[in-house]
Design a protein around this motif. Structure first.
Motif, PDB file in Angstrom:
ATOM      1  N   ALA A  49       0.837  -1.198   0.000  1.00  0.00           N
ATOM      2  CA  ALA A  49       0.000   0.000   0.000  1.00  0.00           C
ATOM      3  C   ALA A  49       0.872   1.248   0.000  1.00  0.00           C
ATOM      4  O   ALA A  49       0.606   2.220  -0.716  1.00  0.00           O
ATOM      5  CB  ALA A  49      -0.931  -0.011   1.215  1.00  0.00           C
ATOM      6  N   GLY A  50       1.967   1.200   0.780  1.00  0.00           N
ATOM      7  CA  GLY A  50       2.903   2.324   0.834  1.00  0.00           C
ATOM      8  C   GLY A  50       3.551   2.563  -0.520  1.00  0.00           C
ATOM      9  O   GLY A  50       3.660   3.700  -0.993  1.00  0.00           O
ATOM     10  N   ASP A  51       3.946   1.477  -1.175  1.00  0.00           N
ATOM     11  CA  ASP A  51       4.552   1.543  -2.510  1.00  0.00           C
ATOM     12  C   ASP A  51       3.627   2.243  -3.495  1.00  0.00           C
ATOM     13  O   ASP A  51       4.042   3.141  -4.238  1.00  0.00           O
ATOM     14  CB  ASP A  51       4.815   0.118  -3.038  1.00  0.00           C
ATOM     15  N   ILE A  52       2.363   1.790  -3.468  1.00  0.00           N
ATOM     16  CA  ILE A  52       1.392   2.337  -4.420  1.00  0.00           C
ATOM     17  C   ILE A  52       1.193   3.825  -4.181  1.00  0.00           C
ATOM     18  O   ILE A  52       1.173   4.634  -5.110  1.00  0.00           O
ATOM     19  CB  ILE A  52       0.045   1.579  -4.283  1.00  0.00           C
ATOM     20  N   ARG A  53       1.085   4.192  -2.892  1.00  0.00           N
ATOM     21  CA  ARG A  53       0.866   5.608  -2.566  1.00  0.00           C
ATOM     22  C   ARG A  53       2.056   6.460  -3.044  1.00  0.00           C
ATOM     23  O   ARG A  53       1.874   7.514  -3.625  1.00  0.00           O
ATOM     24  CB  ARG A  53       0.678   5.769  -1.047  1.00  0.00           C
ATOM     25  N   ARG A  54       3.270   5.952  -2.796  1.00  0.00           N
ATOM     26  CA  ARG A  54       4.463   6.692  -3.218  1.00  0.00           C
ATOM     27  C   ARG A  54       4.493   6.853  -4.733  1.00  0.00           C
ATOM     28  O   ARG A  54       4.809   7.928  -5.257  1.00  0.00           O
ATOM     29  CB  ARG A  54       5.722   5.962  -2.743  1.00  0.00           C
ATOM     30  N   GLU A  56       1.984   6.726  -6.807  1.00  0.00           N
ATOM     31  CA  GLU A  56       0.941   7.648  -7.263  1.00  0.00           C
ATOM     32  C   GLU A  56       1.351   9.090  -7.031  1.00  0.00           C
ATOM     33  O   GLU A  56       1.125   9.971  -7.857  1.00  0.00           O
ATOM     34  CB  GLU A  56      -0.385   7.356  -6.538  1.00  0.00           C
ATOM     35  N   ALA A  57       1.993   9.321  -5.887  1.00  0.00           N
ATOM     36  CA  ALA A  57       2.445  10.686  -5.578  1.00  0.00           C
ATOM     37  C   ALA A  57       3.480  11.137  -6.602  1.00  0.00           C
ATOM     38  O   ALA A  57       3.426  12.261  -7.115  1.00  0.00           O
ATOM     39  CB  ALA A  57       3.039  10.717  -4.162  1.00  0.00           C
ATOM     40  N   ALA A  58       4.418  10.236  -6.907  1.00  0.00           N
ATOM     41  CA  ALA A  58       5.473  10.549  -7.876  1.00  0.00           C
ATOM     42  C   ALA A  58       4.859  10.818  -9.254  1.00  0.00           C
ATOM     43  O   ALA A  58       5.232  11.782  -9.948  1.00  0.00           O
ATOM     44  CB  ALA A  58       6.473   9.396  -7.961  1.00  0.00           C
ATOM     45  N   ALA A  59       3.891   9.966  -9.642  1.00  0.00           N
ATOM     46  CA  ALA A  59       3.241  10.129 -10.939  1.00  0.00           C
ATOM     47  C   ALA A  59       2.488  11.452 -10.976  1.00  0.00           C
ATOM     48  O   ALA A  59       2.492  12.166 -11.994  1.00  0.00           O
ATOM     49  CB  ALA A  59       2.282   8.965 -11.192  1.00  0.00           C
TER      50      ALA A  59
ATOM     51  N   TRP B 237      -5.082  -6.638  -9.561  1.00  0.00           N
ATOM     52  CA  TRP B 237      -6.021  -7.070  -8.517  1.00  0.00           C
ATOM     53  C   TRP B 237      -5.424  -6.945  -7.125  1.00  0.00           C
ATOM     54  O   TRP B 237      -6.133  -6.632  -6.178  1.00  0.00           O
ATOM     55  CB  TRP B 237      -6.546  -8.486  -8.800  1.00  0.00           C
ATOM     56  N   VAL B 238      -4.100  -7.157  -6.992  1.00  0.00           N
ATOM     57  CA  VAL B 238      -3.477  -7.001  -5.676  1.00  0.00           C
ATOM     58  C   VAL B 238      -3.430  -5.521  -5.289  1.00  0.00           C
ATOM     59  O   VAL B 238      -3.686  -5.162  -4.138  1.00  0.00           O
ATOM     60  CB  VAL B 238      -2.067  -7.618  -5.654  1.00  0.00           C
ATOM     61  N   ARG B 239      -3.142  -4.647  -6.272  1.00  0.00           N
ATOM     62  CA  ARG B 239      -3.123  -3.214  -5.984  1.00  0.00           C
ATOM     63  C   ARG B 239      -4.487  -2.745  -5.496  1.00  0.00           C
ATOM     64  O   ARG B 239      -4.595  -1.963  -4.564  1.00  0.00           O
ATOM     65  CB  ARG B 239      -2.745  -2.425  -7.234  1.00  0.00           C
ATOM     66  N   LYS B 240      -5.509  -3.282  -6.154  1.00  0.00           N
ATOM     67  CA  LYS B 240      -6.865  -2.908  -5.759  1.00  0.00           C
ATOM     68  C   LYS B 240      -7.142  -3.425  -4.341  1.00  0.00           C
ATOM     69  O   LYS B 240      -7.740  -2.735  -3.516  1.00  0.00           O
ATOM     70  CB  LYS B 240      -7.867  -3.507  -6.746  1.00  0.00           C
ATOM     71  N   LEU B 241      -6.679  -4.655  -4.084  1.00  0.00           N
ATOM     72  CA  LEU B 241      -6.920  -5.295  -2.793  1.00  0.00           C
ATOM     73  C   LEU B 241      -6.276  -4.514  -1.646  1.00  0.00           C
ATOM     74  O   LEU B 241      -6.900  -4.272  -0.610  1.00  0.00           O
ATOM     75  CB  LEU B 241      -6.354  -6.716  -2.834  1.00  0.00           C
ATOM     76  N   VAL B 242      -5.006  -4.138  -1.816  1.00  0.00           N
ATOM     77  CA  VAL B 242      -4.323  -3.453  -0.717  1.00  0.00           C
ATOM     78  C   VAL B 242      -4.696  -1.981  -0.667  1.00  0.00           C
ATOM     79  O   VAL B 242      -4.623  -1.345   0.380  1.00  0.00           O
ATOM     80  CB  VAL B 242      -2.786  -3.593  -0.812  1.00  0.00           C
ATOM     81  N   GLY B 243      -5.121  -1.437  -1.807  1.00  0.00           N
ATOM     82  CA  GLY B 243      -5.509  -0.034  -1.818  1.00  0.00           C
ATOM     83  C   GLY B 243      -6.868   0.181  -1.180  1.00  0.00           C
ATOM     84  O   GLY B 243      -7.115   1.204  -0.547  1.00  0.00           O
ATOM     85  N   ALA B 244      -7.742  -0.833  -1.311  1.00  0.00           N
ATOM     86  CA  ALA B 244      -9.112  -0.684  -0.809  1.00  0.00           C
ATOM     87  C   ALA B 244      -9.153  -0.704   0.716  1.00  0.00           C
ATOM     88  O   ALA B 244      -8.344  -1.366   1.334  1.00  0.00           O
ATOM     89  CB  ALA B 244      -9.989  -1.800  -1.367  1.00  0.00           C
TER      90      ALA B 244
END
Lengths: 68, 244
Positions: A49-54, A56-59, B237-244
């Motif tokens: 989740a942290g990776d994705i947030r980072r 997205e912020a960078a993007a 699907w994993v991104r959606k899972l952990v993001g939700a």
């Protein structure tokens, strides 16, 4: 119950330490077996989740910079 | 039928279905384990020869039985991943190893603790016990071998081969008490013929064996879910899972 008292159940006519010890070790190992994947999955999900947030912020910054 | 196999190979489907299985199987397993342990510890009569030390049977035999059965599951998954290169079979094989190792460890330790008051010794190098120790090393070997490779595909292949070669050990363990003179007593439960165990002791033992099978399944599925998340971490699907 087979035993007359709690004391008798703990002592088991001298076999108590062996029997209760064996059950205690088993419980400990089984608990570790079940708890460790839960904890590791929780940590992994937090990291992802942290990776994705980072990312997205960078993007987001990148997108802003490219527009100006 | 074939669509089921296709689904088995699909990580998001497997992740979802294992989640809904665990939701009821895990609490049921814990309850069954607690009931079986209390039954065996407090509500059965002691053995007429061994006394109370025999109560260790309710954890020793189930852990040993399921440790062996777990090896079959691991070898089967290894064979599938080797032959059909099914990714989820590789995940299953890898996830079996720590569970099997833990159960083999329990079987060995409780056996040693049972041996002390019964035979007067913690350990002997007899066929049954030694072949169980080899089983522990096989499980640990698979874990270590998997970690030793950077290339996870090669790691899976090497582990599958090791697992299949190690299958030789399984009939040796089964037959060890018949082939060699041993301190270890032969099996008390038989599927054919009369079991040499009283029903009042047999029922809690069967309950515990069933519970240990269920426990193996739970731990295996939990490890598999973790591994699926790790491998699929870059997918949508994993991104959606952990993001939700």
């Amino acid at each position: 119950m087979y035993f007359d008292s709690l004391h008798a159940a703990l002592a088991m006519e001298g076999h108590g330490p062996f029997v209760w010890g064996a059950y205690a070790i088993t419980a400990l190992v089984l608990l570790t077996l079940l708890v460790s994947p839960v904890l590791r999955a929780r940590r992994l999900r937090r990291e992802l989740a942290g990776d994705i947030r980072r990312r997205e912020a960078a993007a987001g910054e990148g997108g802003y910079a490219s527009r100006t | 039928m074939w669509s089921f196999f296709h689904k088995l190979g699909s990580p998001p489907w497997l992740y979802r279905i294992t989640g809904s299985i665990l939701r009821w199987l895990l609490p049921l397993t814990l309850i069954a384990l607690a009931v079986g342990a209390v039954w065996g510890l407090l509500f059965t009569a002691p053995d007429f020869r061994q006394g109370n030390s025999y109560r260790i049977i309710y954890i020793h035999v189930p852990s040993a039985v399921v440790a062996l059965a777990g090896y079959y599951v691991m070898a089967f998954a290894g064979a599938i991943s080797l032959i059909w290169k099914m990714k989820m079979a590789d995940v299953a094989m890898k996830s079996c190893a720590p569970v099997g190792a833990a159960l083999t460890f329990i079987a060995l330790v409780t056996g040693a603790i049972w041996g002390k008051p019964t035979w007067g010794t913690w350990w002997v190098w007899d066929a049954r016990i030694t072949s169980m120790l080899i089983l522990l090393f096989l499980y640990l070997g698979v874990i270590a071998l998997y970690e030793a490779f950077d290339n996870k595909e090669a790691a899976g292949k090497a582990c599958a081969v090791l697992t299949l070669v190690g299958t030789v050990n399984i009939p040796i363990i089964y037959k060890s008490v018949d082939w060699w003179y041993s301190l270890h007593q032969p099996a008390s439960i038989k599927f054919t013929g009369e079991s040499s165990i009283d029903p009042s002791m047999l029922y809690p033992l069967l309950l515990m064996i069933g519970s240990f099978y269920a426990l193996f399944t739970c731990a295996l599925l939990m490890n598999m879910r973790l591994e699926i998340l790790r491998r699929e971490s870059r997918t949508g699907w994993v991104r959606k899972l952990v993001g939700a």
